[in-house]
Write a protein that holds these residues in place. Structure first.
Motif, mmCIF file in Angstrom:
data_model
loop_
_atom_site.group_PDB
_atom_site.id
_atom_site.type_symbol
_atom_site.label_atom_id
_atom_site.label_comp_id
_atom_site.label_asym_id
_atom_site.label_seq_id
_atom_site.Cartn_x
_atom_site.Cartn_y
_atom_site.Cartn_z
ATOM 1 N N GLN A 76 53.186 -21.369 5.320
ATOM 2 C CA GLN A 76 53.576 -21.020 3.945
ATOM 3 C C GLN A 76 54.941 -21.453 3.432
ATOM 4 N N THR A 77 55.751 -21.434 4.543
ATOM 5 C CA THR A 77 57.054 -21.951 4.153
ATOM 6 C C THR A 77 56.885 -23.369 3.915
ATOM 7 N N SER A 80 55.497 -24.171 0.483
ATOM 8 C CA SER A 80 56.748 -23.861 -0.484
ATOM 9 C C SER A 80 57.771 -25.161 -0.637
ATOM 10 N N GLU A 81 57.899 -25.626 0.669
ATOM 11 C CA GLU A 81 58.926 -26.739 0.749
ATOM 12 C C GLU A 81 58.099 -27.957 -0.030
ATOM 13 N N LEU A 83 56.022 -28.044 -2.147
ATOM 14 C CA LEU A 83 55.812 -27.792 -3.660
ATOM 15 C C LEU A 83 57.115 -27.752 -4.610
ATOM 16 N N LEU A 84 58.260 -27.446 -3.990
ATOM 17 C CA LEU A 84 59.720 -27.869 -4.425
ATOM 18 C C LEU A 84 59.942 -29.115 -4.719
ATOM 19 N N LEU A 130 58.535 -23.860 -12.097
ATOM 20 C CA LEU A 130 57.495 -23.727 -11.147
ATOM 21 C C LEU A 130 56.345 -23.146 -11.700
ATOM 22 N N ASN A 165 49.376 -30.605 -0.590
ATOM 23 C CA ASN A 165 49.249 -29.313 0.048
ATOM 24 C C ASN A 165 47.704 -29.160 0.330
#
Length: 218
Positions: A76-77, A80-81, A83-84, A130, A165
């Motif tokens: 999950q981390t 998020s990375e 996606l950012l 976001l 992802n």
């Protein structure tokens, strides 16, 4: 690097039988203890957190839960990375004043500053927010620019690049399903919602479906 360690730390608390037993005593005796409403709610919430954290599982199941939580925290981390990074990389470059037509003076200034930071002279860069819905879509008058902005926003994490992802989503979904089954719920949605106001996926669906007539009327 840090996420799995935090997951281990949380599990060390929620899966500690002695710690849970102390809280469970308060929970079982809360009526006799006569705390105020706020304290009662606090006791009930902590007990719920421990139960949902796996405190009532057997030793073998606790080990499974630890492994699942550690894997999920890492994936999950990473999601998020990705996606950012893709959000930053997918910012929309606008080449002319006609394309930026409709933006407020403040938005234009911000876009110009972002372009300057990226070394783009004579251009404007609309940074992506976001959420999928981008505020600039409301004001931009050029249809093709709005289309480009929408696609840039909606395709983040789905472009076949290093930040894609899709594989992560599948793996996360599988692990969440395994954890939900271990915790005795039908699926991840049911597990997540049982501690929320809605409590069940069906109630969420009923609420959203109930909004449709009013939304269509507008």
């Amino acid at each position: 690097e840090v996420a799995p360690k935090l997951a281990q730390h949380q599990d060390a608390i929620f899966l500690d039988s002695a710690v849970y037993a102390r809280g469970k005593t308060l929970f079982d005796d809360r009526a006799a203890l006569g705390p105020d409403a706020e304290s009662t709610r606090l006791i009930e919430r902590y007990n719920q957190n421990f139960v949902r954290g796996g405190a009532t599982l057997g030793d073998a199941e606790k080990d499974q839960l630890r492994a699942l939580n550690e894997q999920l925290s890492t994936l999950q981390t990473r999601f998020s990375e990705h996606l950012l990074k893709d959000t930053n990389a997918s910012a929309l470059v606008v080449d002319s004043e006609a394309e930026r037509d409709g933006l407020s003076a403040g938005d234009i200034a911000a876009a110009a500053e972002t372009a300057k930071e990226r070394g783009l002279t004579g251009k404007w860069v609309i940074a992506l927010q976001l959420p999928t819905g981008q505020p600039a879509l409301t004001n931009l008058k050029n249809r093709s620019v709005r289309e480009r902005l929408f696609k840039a926003s909606s395709m983040r994490g789905n472009q076949g690049n290093a930040e894609d992802n899709n594989a992560l989503i599948i793996e996360i979904a599988k692990l969440r399903a395994q954890r939900a089954e271990l915790m005795g719920t039908a699926n991840h949605a049911a597990f997540t919602l049982e501690a929320q106001m809605a409590q069940t996926p069906q109630r969420v669906l009923d609420m959203l479906t109930g909004l449709v007539p009013a939304a269509r009327a507008r």
